[in-house]
Write a protein that holds these residues in place. Structure first.
Motif, PDB file in Angstrom:
ATOM      1  N   ASP A 145     -14.608 -22.610  88.866  1.00 23.61           N
ATOM      2  CA  ASP A 145     -13.767 -21.415  88.928  1.00 23.61           C
ATOM      3  C   ASP A 145     -12.934 -21.475  87.653  1.00 23.61           C
ATOM      4  OD1 ASP A 145     -12.014 -19.371  89.443  1.00 23.61           O
ATOM      5  OD2 ASP A 145     -11.030 -20.350  91.138  1.00 23.61           O
ATOM      6  N   GLN A 146     -13.127 -20.494  86.761  1.00 21.38           N
ATOM      7  CA  GLN A 146     -12.561 -20.593  85.411  1.00 21.38           C
ATOM      8  C   GLN A 146     -11.614 -19.444  85.103  1.00 21.38           C
ATOM      9  OE1 GLN A 146     -14.880 -19.900  81.490  1.00 21.38           O
ATOM     10  NE2 GLN A 146     -14.880 -22.141  81.747  1.00 21.38           N
ATOM     11  N   ILE A 147     -10.464 -19.799  84.535  1.00 22.81           N
ATOM     12  CA  ILE A 147      -9.510 -18.831  83.988  1.00 22.81           C
ATOM     13  C   ILE A 147      -9.561 -18.975  82.473  1.00 22.81           C
ATOM     14  CG2 ILE A 147      -7.062 -18.290  83.722  1.00 22.81           C
ATOM     15  CD1 ILE A 147      -6.667 -19.025  86.638  1.00 22.81           C
ATOM     16  N   ARG A 148      -9.739 -17.849  81.790  1.00 21.49           N
ATOM     17  CA  ARG A 148      -9.976 -17.857  80.343  1.00 21.49           C
ATOM     18  C   ARG A 148      -8.956 -16.943  79.666  1.00 21.49           C
ATOM     19  NH1 ARG A 148     -15.099 -18.195  77.314  1.00 21.49           N
ATOM     20  NH2 ARG A 148     -15.072 -16.818  75.498  1.00 21.49           N
ATOM     21  N   PHE A 149      -8.293 -17.440  78.601  1.00 20.54           N
ATOM     22  CA  PHE A 149      -7.306 -16.625  77.905  1.00 20.54           C
ATOM     23  C   PHE A 149      -7.105 -17.140  76.484  1.00 20.54           C
ATOM     24  CE2 PHE A 149      -5.235 -20.076  80.104  1.00 20.54           C
ATOM     25  CZ  PHE A 149      -4.266 -20.542  79.235  1.00 20.54           C
ATOM     26  N   ARG A 215     -14.334 -21.767  72.035  1.00 25.48           N
ATOM     27  CA  ARG A 215     -14.514 -20.697  71.053  1.00 25.48           C
ATOM     28  C   ARG A 215     -13.288 -19.797  70.916  1.00 25.48           C
ATOM     29  NH1 ARG A 215     -19.096 -20.247  74.378  1.00 25.48           N
ATOM     30  NH2 ARG A 215     -20.906 -21.395  73.606  1.00 25.48           N
ATOM     31  N   GLY A 216     -12.170 -20.385  70.582  1.00 30.49           N
ATOM     32  CA  GLY A 216     -10.965 -19.596  70.353  1.00 30.49           C
ATOM     33  C   GLY A 216     -10.179 -19.261  71.599  1.00 30.49           C
ATOM     34  N   PHE A 217     -10.655 -19.676  72.757  1.00 31.22           N
ATOM     35  CA  PHE A 217      -9.960 -19.454  74.017  1.00 31.22           C
ATOM     36  C   PHE A 217      -9.532 -20.803  74.607  1.00 31.22           C
ATOM     37  CE2 PHE A 217     -12.401 -15.627  73.531  1.00 31.22           C
ATOM     38  CZ  PHE A 217     -11.660 -14.628  74.136  1.00 31.22           C
ATOM     39  N   LEU A 218      -8.644 -20.728  75.569  1.00 27.87           N
ATOM     40  CA  LEU A 218      -8.393 -21.864  76.452  1.00 27.87           C
ATOM     41  C   LEU A 218      -8.984 -21.507  77.803  1.00 27.87           C
ATOM     42  CD1 LEU A 218      -4.738 -23.033  75.713  1.00 27.87           C
ATOM     43  CD2 LEU A 218      -6.873 -24.135  75.056  1.00 27.87           C
ATOM     44  N   THR A 219      -9.584 -22.494  78.449  1.00 22.91           N
ATOM     45  CA  THR A 219     -10.089 -22.283  79.802  1.00 22.91           C
ATOM     46  C   THR A 219      -9.430 -23.287  80.730  1.00 22.91           C
ATOM     47  OG1 THR A 219     -11.980 -23.809  79.625  1.00 22.91           O
ATOM     48  CG2 THR A 219     -12.309 -21.550  78.854  1.00 22.91           C
ATOM     49  N   ILE A 220      -9.052 -22.806  81.900  1.00 19.27           N
ATOM     50  CA  ILE A 220      -8.541 -23.683  82.952  1.00 19.27           C
ATOM     51  C   ILE A 220      -9.562 -23.648  84.075  1.00 19.27           C
ATOM     52  CG2 ILE A 220      -6.662 -24.132  84.564  1.00 19.27           C
ATOM     53  CD1 ILE A 220      -4.754 -22.868  82.616  1.00 19.27           C
TER      54      ILE A 220
END
Length: 302
Positions: A145-149, A215-220
């Motif tokens: 389950d991924q949050i991407r920002f 790729r330029g994002f952070l994922t949690i």
């Protein structure tokens, strides 16, 4: 000599001159495949246009080259027009041209250095597979389950996530701080992560979010399922060879950059020097703050 003979000689001379011009302006031959306003386009330029393009085995290479040639011709026509408007003299163009030239030369050096890396021995490969089980016997695909920002400029936002230990809590905290994000399912291949990061993820509680750049994002991410995908024995050697060579290459380039920086004279205008402890101009990704503690790692499945 009669006027009639003189006239014939003059006409003959003109005909020879025109014939010579015609041969010069005739259809291109050899390595020259076209001309644009008198400027030659070579087969080498066309092939350079196709560099890195993987053509199907049944592709008509001549047709592909013709298409590539048209792109080269279009570009040359645009370049001619840009020069007529003196756009090649603008500061923006000069800076971009310098960047392109420097990047190309740096890439040429990198390729030369990479070609000097020797083939690994069987002992090298055995050691690499032993040190990186996440790429071989213990390789897994992690459904998450991924949050991407995008990384926010305000580091205090990430710092504030350290006390959050659920994915719903992370989503709520980002909303509260007006940070746009996307949430959905994704897959992370442990073969794409450093072994040390995989070990840190394994040590976390099963529902604990962990942070990875992508790729330029952070994922949690929170793991919701695991699937073992060990590499077949007949493929393991090639995978290990590629991984071992990449590791040797990265070590060689890092060492070379360290030496170059230590022996170079580099001065900075006030405010532009790297912060104390920073990686400087090496382009290293910053460690991500958050409930998860793994350091930055490339190649997540997001």
């Amino acid at each position: 000599m009669s006027h009639k003979i003189k006239a014939l000689l003059v006409c003959s001379g003109m005909a020879l001159a025109l014939a010579a011009c015609g041969s010069k302006e005739g259809a291109p031959t050899g390595q020259v495949v076209a001309t644009v306003n008198g400027q030659e386009v070579t087969l080498q330029e066309v092939n350079a246009e196709l560099a890195g393009v993987q053509l199907p085995q049944n592709a008509d290479r001549k047709a592909v080259q013709r298409d590539a040639l048209q792109r080269v011709i279009d570009r040359k026509l645009l370049v001619d027009e840009a020069k007529k408007q003196e756009l090649d003299k603008t500061p923006e163009y000069v800076a971009q041209r310098m960047r392109v030239d420097e990047t190309l030369l740096a890439q040429q050096l990198v390729r030369k250095q990479a070609s000097a890396i020797a083939q690994p021995t069987q002992a090298d490969l055995d050691g690499f597979m032993r040190d990186n089980p996440n790429m071989f016997a213990q390789r897994e695909q992690l459904a998450v389950d991924q949050i991407r920002f995008r990384p926010p400029s305000d580091n205090s936002i990430l710092k504030g996530l350290e006390a959050v230990h659920t994915q719903d809590g992370v989503a709520a905290a980002l909303k509260e701080r007006n940070v746009p994000f996307e949430r959905g399912r994704s897959v992370i291949d442990t073969a794409q992560l450093p072994e040390a990061v995989v070990k840190k993820i394994a040590d976390l509680p099963s529902t604990e979010p962990f942070v990875l750049p992508a790729r330029g994002f952070l994922t949690i991410n929170v793991i919701v399922a695991r699937q073992a995908v060990p590499v077949p024995a007949d493929q393991a050697r090639q995978v290990a060879t590629n991984g071992w060579r990449e590791k040797q290459f990265n070590q060689m380039i890092s060492g070379r950059m360290k030496t170059l920086k230590e022996t170079a004279k580099i001065t900075y205008q006030e405010g532009f020097a790297p912060a104390a402890g920073a990686a400087g101009a090496t382009g290293a990704a910053p460690a991500a703050a958050g409930a998860a503690k793994p350091a930055a790692a490339a190649g997540t499945g997001g």
